[in-house]
Design a protein around this motif. Structure first.
Motif, PDB file in Angstrom:
ATOM      1  N   THR A  60      -5.996 -60.178  43.174  1.00 55.16           N
ATOM      2  CA  THR A  60      -6.248 -58.960  44.628  1.00 55.16           C
ATOM      3  C   THR A  60      -7.194 -58.845  46.153  1.00 55.16           C
ATOM      4  O   THR A  60      -8.206 -58.299  44.701  1.00 55.16           O
ATOM      5  N   PHE A  61      -6.938 -59.559  46.280  1.00 57.54           N
ATOM      6  CA  PHE A  61      -8.722 -59.016  46.914  1.00 57.54           C
ATOM      7  C   PHE A  61      -8.525 -57.715  47.738  1.00 57.54           C
ATOM      8  O   PHE A  61      -7.804 -57.315  49.151  1.00 57.54           O
ATOM      9  N   ASP A  62      -9.684 -57.053  47.577  1.00 54.07           N
ATOM     10  CA  ASP A  62      -9.740 -55.967  48.377  1.00 54.07           C
ATOM     11  C   ASP A  62     -11.689 -55.802  49.550  1.00 54.07           C
ATOM     12  O   ASP A  62     -12.140 -56.476  49.320  1.00 54.07           O
ATOM     13  N   TYR A  63     -10.533 -56.481  50.425  1.00 58.55           N
ATOM     14  CA  TYR A  63     -11.708 -56.903  51.862  1.00 58.55           C
ATOM     15  C   TYR A  63     -12.771 -55.479  52.292  1.00 58.55           C
ATOM     16  O   TYR A  63     -13.523 -55.820  53.190  1.00 58.55           O
ATOM     17  N   GLU A  64     -12.562 -54.769  51.644  1.00 58.50           N
ATOM     18  CA  GLU A  64     -13.105 -53.538  52.231  1.00 58.50           C
ATOM     19  C   GLU A  64     -14.663 -53.104  51.840  1.00 58.50           C
ATOM     20  O   GLU A  64     -15.452 -52.158  51.825  1.00 58.50           O
ATOM     21  N   GLN A  65     -14.589 -53.599  50.257  1.00 60.86           N
ATOM     22  CA  GLN A  65     -15.992 -53.284  49.689  1.00 60.86           C
ATOM     23  C   GLN A  65     -16.080 -54.065  48.628  1.00 60.86           C
ATOM     24  O   GLN A  65     -15.123 -54.872  48.255  1.00 60.86           O
ATOM     25  N   GLU A  66     -16.615 -53.998  47.460  1.00 63.79           N
ATOM     26  CA  GLU A  66     -16.805 -54.635  46.101  1.00 63.79           C
ATOM     27  C   GLU A  66     -16.356 -54.750  45.325  1.00 63.79           C
ATOM     28  O   GLU A  66     -15.181 -54.220  45.156  1.00 63.79           O
ATOM     29  N   ASN A  67     -15.584 -56.165  45.124  1.00 66.11           N
ATOM     30  CA  ASN A  67     -14.566 -56.658  44.086  1.00 66.11           C
ATOM     31  C   ASN A  67     -14.764 -57.055  42.769  1.00 66.11           C
ATOM     32  O   ASN A  67     -15.643 -57.781  42.392  1.00 66.11           O
ATOM     33  N   TYR A  68     -15.631 -56.178  42.060  1.00 66.07           N
ATOM     34  CA  TYR A  68     -16.315 -56.236  40.786  1.00 66.07           C
ATOM     35  C   TYR A  68     -15.697 -56.964  39.573  1.00 66.07           C
ATOM     36  O   TYR A  68     -14.502 -56.605  38.917  1.00 66.07           O
ATOM     37  N   THR A  69     -16.585 -57.579  39.157  1.00 63.94           N
ATOM     38  CA  THR A  69     -16.243 -59.073  37.788  1.00 63.94           C
ATOM     39  C   THR A  69     -17.019 -59.318  37.193  1.00 63.94           C
ATOM     40  O   THR A  69     -18.038 -59.337  36.850  1.00 63.94           O
ATOM     41  N   PRO A  70     -17.394 -59.169  35.719  1.00 61.62           N
ATOM     42  CA  PRO A  70     -18.169 -60.005  34.741  1.00 61.62           C
ATOM     43  C   PRO A  70     -18.094 -61.197  34.703  1.00 61.62           C
ATOM     44  O   PRO A  70     -19.236 -61.373  33.472  1.00 61.62           O
ATOM     45  N   SER A  71     -16.841 -61.894  34.776  1.00 57.19           N
ATOM     46  CA  SER A  71     -16.991 -63.066  34.514  1.00 57.19           C
ATOM     47  C   SER A  71     -16.676 -64.089  36.076  1.00 57.19           C
ATOM     48  O   SER A  71     -17.279 -65.512  35.803  1.00 57.19           O
ATOM     49  N   LEU A  72     -18.445 -63.912  36.402  1.00 54.19           N
ATOM     50  CA  LEU A  72     -18.834 -64.982  37.639  1.00 54.19           C
ATOM     51  C   LEU A  72     -19.819 -65.731  36.714  1.00 54.19           C
ATOM     52  O   LEU A  72     -19.648 -66.959  37.487  1.00 54.19           O
ATOM     53  N   TRP A  73     -19.939 -65.931  35.458  1.00 57.88           N
ATOM     54  CA  TRP A  73     -20.865 -66.839  35.502  1.00 57.88           C
ATOM     55  C   TRP A  73     -20.053 -67.753  35.009  1.00 57.88           C
ATOM     56  O   TRP A  73     -20.453 -68.713  34.902  1.00 57.88           O
ATOM     57  N   PHE A  74     -19.005 -67.420  35.116  1.00 56.51           N
ATOM     58  CA  PHE A  74     -17.455 -68.905  34.416  1.00 56.51           C
ATOM     59  C   PHE A  74     -17.273 -69.221  35.819  1.00 56.51           C
ATOM     60  O   PHE A  74     -17.543 -70.853  35.792  1.00 56.51           O
TER      61      PHE A  74
END
Length: 604
Positions: A307-321
Motif C-alpha cells: 500500500t503506497f503512502d504518497y506523503e512520505q518515504e516507504n522504506y523496504t530492505p528489499s529493493l536489491w531484489f
C-alpha cells in the motif's frame, strides 16, 4: 487567493463519479498545465487535498508541490457557469496539504496550475510539441477518498493532438478516461500530442509503441525485438497479466531512464542512440528491464510497498531484489530472445562487474541498507558516494547472478532464478500481496534446496566481497583482471576538465591521494612543479614507480597547496569474464544449460 483559472470547456465537463479531473494546456509555450479537480457529494466541514511527494518506482521525495501555483477553491453546482462560483476559504496546512472550508457545500471545484518543464520519466513536460504528465506529479488527491472511482478528461490545445494512456476510456466522451482509484491514476502516464503510434499484437494481447521526439529510432525494428522480449518474459511467468500494454518512448537530447507501470512503461533515450549496435542493445535492455517490472515490483512487491503512502518515504530492505533481479534479467532476456549473442551478454556483464569492483563503497554499505536508504542516498550523490555506498541495482544484479548459479548448481540445472520468480508470482504476484524479507529468503531457499541464512548475512546484510570467481568457476568461467604491468602507479583520484579548470571529482578512500590530504573539488595544478591536466596525468605518472614520492600541487578553497604523495601499486580498472583455461564436462554442461550454447563456441 480566490482568482479563478479559466480553462477551456470546463463548464461542460460533467460525469457521474464523485471525483473528476480536467487537465488543460491552452498555452503550452508557458509550460503550465491547468488542472481542475471537481469533487461531488462532499459532506464534511473541511476538505483536505494533498499532492504526492514521490512516484512509485522512483524512490526519492521529489516535492512535486513545489511546481504548483495559482490554487483556488470554489463552491458550485453543475448548472452554474464558472463566473458565478462562490469562492471558498482555504489555508495551506503543510508543503503539500491544502485545507478548504466546506461547511454546507457538497460540490467543490479546485483549480491550480503546475509548471512542467522537466523531461524525465517521473515528472511532467509541456511545450509546443507535446504534453507529458505523470498523475503523481500533477494531480491533487483527497486522502479520505483515495479509493473512490474517478474520471480524468484531457483538453489538448490543438485539434490534431491526441492522447495516449493505459487508462480505459469513459464512455463516448472525448479524451475522457476512468480509473477505479487514485493508485490506478498514479500508475497511468499520459502522452498528449502528435506522437507516432504503432499498434501490434503479441500472444493475443494488444500493444502500442508511442514515440515522441525526433531521432533515429526504427520503430519497426524496435517492435520486432520488443515482441521477442515480451514472449521471452511471458514464458517465465506463464502468460501476460494484462489485456493491453503501452510503451511510451521519448527521444530526448541526452536523457536516459525508464519507469514501470502495471500496463505501460515510460522510456527516455538519447534521440541519436538507436543506430550504433551497442547503444541499440542498451536500449533493448531498458525495454526488457521496464517490461520485467510489470511482474517484479508492480505485482510482485515487498510488503512495505503493498500500500503506497504518497506523503512520505516507504522504506523496504528489499529493493536489491526488486531492481537487482530486474537488472540481471535485463541482461539475460535479450540473450534468450536472440537480440544479442552470448559473448555480448558476457561483455555487458563484465562491464557491470568492473563498475562494481571499482566502487569502494561495496565494502562499506550492505545492499539491504542501500535498499532502505535509497530515499537519501542513491539519487543524491556527492563526491564521497562511491566511497560510502553501493547501488542496489548494481550489487543486487550480481547477487542475483550468484543466486541463479547457486540454484542451478544445487539442482543440476533443474531449477534457476526463474523458479523463484514463478514461485513469487504464484504466491504473491497474482493476488498482489506483498512479501516480507523473510518470505523472499524462504522462496530463494526453497529453490536452492539449502538454508540461505549464511549467504544473506554475508552478501546481503553484510559487506563481504562477492565470490564471483567461485560461483562462475562451476560454469567454466572466471573473472580476469586486466594486466597492470604497463599501468602507472596508483594515485587514487579522478579528475576532469570542468569550466576551464582541472577539477578533482573523486578521491578514493584510503588511497595515496587521500592520505596526502587531497580532496574532491580541489583544482589540479601541477605534478612535480610542472602544469598537468587530467588527460596528461596518467602518462606523467608512468615515469614513476610504486613507493616513489611525488609533489602534487592543487588549489584547495583558493589556497595553493603542494602535497607529498607516496604512490601505490597499480590496480586493475577493468575486468573480463572469460572461459577458464580448460573446462571439464560438468562445467561445459552447466554453461550450456545456463546460456544456451557450448562454451567452446565462444572462441570460434
Amino acid at each position: 487567493m480566490t482568482q479563478a483559472i479559466k480553462t477551456k470547456s470546463s463548464e461542460t465537463f460533467q460525469v457521474a463519479t464523485p471525483i473528476q479531473y480536467q487537465v488543460a494546456m491552452p498555452h503550452p509555450e508557458t509550460h503550465l498545465f491547468e488542472v481542475t479537480l471537481h469533487i461531488r457529494g462532499w459532506s464534511s466541514d473541511v476538505l483536505d487535498v494533498k499532492m504526492p511527494v514521490w512516484t512509485p518506482g522512483s524512490y526519492l521525495v521529489r516535492e512535486y508541490a513545489r511546481h504548483l501555483q495559482d490554487f483556488t477553491a470554489a463552491a458550485a453546482t453543475p448548472e452554474d457557469p464558472q463566473d458565478q462560483e462562490t469562492p471558498l476559504s482555504w489555508n495551506k496546512a503543510s508543503k503539500n496539504h491544502w485545507q478548504i472550508q466546506t461547511e454546507g457545500v457538497d460540490d467543490i471545484r479546485i483549480r491550480y496550475r503546475v509548471y512542467a518543464n522537466e523531461l524525465t520519466v517521473r515528472t511532467n513536460h509541456l511545450d509546443l510539441t507535446h504534453g507529458y504528465f505523470n498523475p503523481a506529479a500533477l494531480c491533487l488527491y483527497v486522502p479520505q477518498w483515495q479509493y473512490q472511482p474517478l474520471q480524468i478528461r484531457v483538453v489538448p490545445p490543438y485539434p490534431h493532438w491526441r492522447v495516449t494512456t493505459p487508462l480505459e476510456t469513459a464512455g463516448k466522451a472525448e479524451h475522457t478516461y476512468q480509473a477505479p482509484d487514485f493508485d490506478t491514476l498514479v500508475d497511468s502516464p499520459f502522452e498528449v500530442g502528435n506522437h507516432a503510434s504503432y499498434e501490434f499484437e503479441v500472444l493475443g494481447k494488444s500493444h502500442e509503441l508511442a514515440i515522441w521526439g525526433q531521432g533515429n529510432a526504427d520503430p519497426h525494428q524496435i517492435i520486432e525485438d520488443t515482441k521477442k522480449i515480451i514472449q521471452t518474459e511471458a514464458q517465465i511467468y506463464g502468460g501476460l497479466p494484462y489485456d493491453r500494454y503501452i510503451f511510451l518512448l521519448h527521444q530526448s537530447g541526452s536523457g536516459f531512464g525508464g519507469l514501470e507501470h502495471k500496463n505501460s512503461c515510460s522510456l527516455n533515450y538519447p534521440r541519436l542512440g538507436f543506430q550504433v549496435r551497442e547503444k541499440y542493445e542498451r536500449f533493448m535492455q531498458l525495454v526488457a528491464h521496464e517490461f520485467f517490472h510489470l511482474w517484479n515490483v508492480k505485482r510482485i512487491r515487498p510488503k512495505e510497498l503493498e500500500t503506497f503512502d504518497y506523503e512520505q518515504e516507504n522504506y523496504t530492505p528489499s529493493l536489491w531484489f526488486c531492481e537487482g533481479a530486474t537488472s540481471y534479467y535485463d541482461l539475460l532476456i535479450p540473450l534468450r530472445a536472440g537480440i544479442y549473442s552470448t559473448q555480448a551478454f558476457l561483455d555487458k556483464l563484465s562491464k557491470d562487474v568492473t563498475r562494481f569492483l571499482n566502487t569502494p563503497g561495496r565494502q562499506v554499505q550492505p545492499v539491504s541498507e542501500s535498499s532502505f536508504d535509497a530515499w537519501i542516498k542513491l539519487y543524491r550523490r556527492d563526491a564521497n558516494s562511491d566511497n560510502s555506498q553501493i547501488s542496489y541495482y548494481l550489487k543486487g544484479e550480481l547477487v542475483c547472478l550468484l543466486l541463479d548459479l547457486l540454484i542451478r548448481q544445487n539442482s543440476n540445472n533443474q531449477r534457476s532464478l526463474d523458479t523463484v520468480m514463478r514461485s513469487l508470482w504464484e504466491d504473491f504476484g497474482k493476488s498482489e500481496t506483498g512479501y516480507t524479507a523473510a518470505q523472499l529468503q524462504d522462496a530463494i531457499a526453497q529453490a536452492a534446496g539449502t538454508d540461505m541464512d549464511e549467504f544473506f548475512q554475508r552478501y546481503i546484510h553484510g559487506t563481504e566481497e562477492l565470490p564471483l570467481d567461485d560461483y562462475l568457476h562451476a560454469f567454466g568461467l572466471r573473472v580476469k583482471p586486466e594486466d597492470t604491468t604497463d599501468k602507472p602507479p596508483r594515485l587514487g583520484l579522478t579528475a576532469a576538465t570542468e569550466n576551464g579548470k582541472e577539477t578533482i571529482k573523486f578521491v578514493e578512500l584510503g588511497s595515496p591521494a587521500q592520505q596526502a590530504g587531497i580532496d574532491a573539488n580541489d583544482e589540479l595544478v601541477a605534478l612535480e612543479g610542472f602544469r598537468v591536466n587530467s588527460q596528461q596525468l596518467p602518462e606523467r605518472l608512468q615515469a614513476y614507480q610504486p613507493g616513489d614520492q611525488v609533489q602534487l600541487t592543487v588549489f584547495h578553497e583558493d589556497e595553493l597547496r603542494t602535497c607529498t604523495v607516496t604512490l601505490g601499486e597499480p590496480q586493475p580498472s577493468n575486468y573480463q569474464i572469460e572461459p577458464v583455461a580448460k573446462s571439464d564436462r560438468e562445467q561445459e554442461e552447466n554453461f550450456s544449460r545456463w546460456l544456451g550454447i557450448p562454451i567452446d563456441s565462444l572462441n570460434s
